[in-house]
Scaffold this active site. Structure first.
Site, mmCIF file in Angstrom:
data_model
loop_
_atom_site.group_PDB
_atom_site.id
_atom_site.type_symbol
_atom_site.label_atom_id
_atom_site.label_comp_id
_atom_site.label_asym_id
_atom_site.label_seq_id
_atom_site.Cartn_x
_atom_site.Cartn_y
_atom_site.Cartn_z
ATOM 1 C CE LYS A 177 -1.458 5.466 7.657
ATOM 2 N NZ LYS A 177 -0.960 4.970 6.371
ATOM 3 C CG ASP A 197 5.337 3.651 1.887
ATOM 4 O OD1 ASP A 197 5.302 4.330 2.943
ATOM 5 O OD2 ASP A 197 4.328 3.431 1.187
ATOM 6 C CG PHE A 245 -1.899 1.169 1.160
ATOM 7 C CD1 PHE A 245 -3.016 1.110 0.329
ATOM 8 C CD2 PHE A 245 -1.685 2.335 1.886
ATOM 9 C CE1 PHE A 245 -3.905 2.177 0.241
ATOM 10 C CE2 PHE A 245 -2.569 3.408 1.805
ATOM 11 C CZ PHE A 245 -3.679 3.326 0.976
HETATM 12 C C1 LIG Z 1 -1.189 5.204 4.965
HETATM 13 C C2 LIG Z 1 -0.105 4.814 4.049
HETATM 14 C C3 LIG Z 1 0.133 5.517 2.848
HETATM 15 C C4 LIG Z 1 -0.753 6.635 2.382
HETATM 16 O O1 LIG Z 1 -0.706 7.734 3.222
HETATM 17 P P1 LIG Z 1 -1.834 8.889 3.076
HETATM 18 O O2 LIG Z 1 -1.429 9.888 4.096
HETATM 19 O O3 LIG Z 1 -3.149 8.238 3.319
HETATM 20 O O4 LIG Z 1 -1.740 9.402 1.690
HETATM 21 C C5 LIG Z 1 1.203 5.137 2.075
HETATM 22 N N1 LIG Z 1 2.007 4.118 2.433
HETATM 23 C C6 LIG Z 1 1.822 3.424 3.575
HETATM 24 C C7 LIG Z 1 2.768 2.327 3.929
HETATM 25 C C8 LIG Z 1 0.745 3.733 4.403
HETATM 26 O O5 LIG Z 1 0.545 3.027 5.520
#
Ligand SMILES: *Cc1c(COP(=O)(O)O)cnc(C)c1O
Length: 395
Positions: free
Chosen positions: A248, A219, A134
């Site tokens: 986050k 990420d 994700f």
């Molecule tokens: C939540 C998340 C995203 C996306 O972040 P947003 O602030 O919702 O755009 C991307 N990568 C990872 C691993 C995430 O947990």
């Protein structure tokens, strides 16, 4: 106003709970009917130092009386301060601020493409990602993500992304050729099930990227900012990325994201090549700076380690006593409990039952309960929350 007004007013792309949280303090939340909840989800791994932490509130209030926004035609003191903190604590030498995780990854992927164009010409555009990854909801990041349910129906998608199985070293080595400009990975796949990468897989990704001159992107939108027990998860694995994204937990509830990299790579973004109106605004950066200061100290890391053990041990007890979990996994205070066969794919029912019992938890995919509480949660608070949670397994 009540939760049911949502359907009349909002796009139906969310299905919110039947109550409205109206106030929070530390790891507790109260709803519009005055009921209290223990928050073990932390606003989806966002509330790294809990609700309304005094340091963050002070930073926001102080900055709110000084300067809200100047645009990127100017720099500002809170942004420089936060950048310095992040760079001092990581491999990185340059920071690009934005407002979300998706934007941090969008910048990372665009930077990798631009780096390849500048150094190797236009052929080197392939991006290797993993299934069930994700990376956010922009068109590029849903494409980079490995969950077709998030990209289906939005085509045509950006070209050049290939997905391999997570933790499959042979598949990774086979996929990485001279046309690859970037490999993007979560050190722990968060949204899809709290699944940690193996050391071997991350090391293989580093070696494969080096072999063909591709950039390795971690990420850490979810795993970053102390969540796993170190400031960034890569620091557990001893594998350094070329680009790191986080978001986050950085703002502790205030929107902010950042892309970090070395100076040599950052220089591919010359003036005008990339940008964002709100990115790096003084309010977000002042809060981020205060949040990071609370996270990045020995006492916090010690607390994360102790609470992680406590949480895992108790979930393991529930597994043995009630037969609800087949596995408890994750790192630090990002923990997943995998449901057993009789409860297969019922994560959303458990999340709803937990809220009814006064505990906010998360799901990760349809079959894993996810826990991502405040990194400052205390032993007695976690116990009280887990006592409440146990009642749903008894029932
Ligand atoms: C939540 C998340 C995203 C996306 O972040 P947003 O602030 O919702 O755009 C991307 N990568 C990872 C691993 C995430 O947990």
């Amino acid at each position: 106003m009540q939760a049911s007004d949502f359907q009349k007013l909002m796009f139906p792309n969310y299905a919110p709970a039947p109550f409205i949280p109206v106030r929070g303090a530390g790891v507790q939340v109260w709803d519009d009917a005055g009921r209290d909840y223990w928050d073990l989800g932390g606003g989806i791994a966002v509330l790294s130092i809990g609700h309304c932490h005094p340091s963050a509130v002070n930073a926001l209030q102080n900055q709110a009386q000084k300067l809200w926004h100047v645009s990127n035609l100017f720099t500002n003191e809170p942004a420089l301060q936060l950048a310095e903190q992040l760079l001092n604590a990581t491999f990185a030498e340059r920071a690009f601020f934005c407002n979300s995780g998706a934007e941090a990854n969008e910048a990372a992927l665009k930077l990798a493409r631009r780096h390849a164009v500048n150094h190797s010409g236009g052929q080197k555009f392939k991006i290797i990602s993993t299934k069930n990854a994700f990376h956010g909801r922009t068109l590029f990041t849903v494409t980079a993500g490995g969950q077709p349910k998030y990209s289906d129906g939005f085509g045509p998608l950006p070209a050049g992304v290939q997905h391999i199985d997570f933790n499959d070293v042979a598949a990774l080595e086979a996929a990485v050729d001279e046309d690859v400009c970037a490999i993007i990975l979560e050190p722990i796949q968060g949204e899809s099930g709290v699944l940690p990468a193996t050391h071997e897989f991350l090391q293989a990704a580093r070696a494969a990227a080096d072999r063909v001159g591709a950039l390795l992107i971690f990420d850490e939108v979810q795993t970053g900012c102390g969540r796993t027990g170190k400031l960034f998860a890569y620091q557990h694995f001893g594998v350094e990325p070329d680009i790191l994204t986080t978001a986050k937990g950085l703002g502790g509830g205030f929107p902010i994201g950042v892309t970090l990299t070395r100076a040599k790579i950052a220089e591919n973004f010359t003036p005008g090549t990339h940008g964002t109106t709100y990115g790096g605004n003084p309010l977000a950066c002042a809060v981020g700076s205060a949040v990071l200061t609370e996270i990045d100290r020995a006492e916090t890391y010690a607390n994360i380690a102790a609470r992680s053990q406590q949480l895992r041990a108790r979930l393991q007890q529930f597994a043995e006593k009630y037969g609800v979990f087949s596995e408890v996994r994750g790192m630090g205070l990002l923990i997943g409990a995998v449901l057993t066969e009789p409860y297969r794919d019922q994560a959303s029912q458990f999340v709803a039952a937990a809220a009814q019992a006064g505990v906010l938890i998360l799901q990760a995919g349809t079959n894993v309960l996810r826990f991502a509480p405040s990194l400052l949660i205390q032993e007695n608070e976690l116990n009280a929350a887990l006592d409440r949670l146990e009642t749903i397994f008894q029932a």
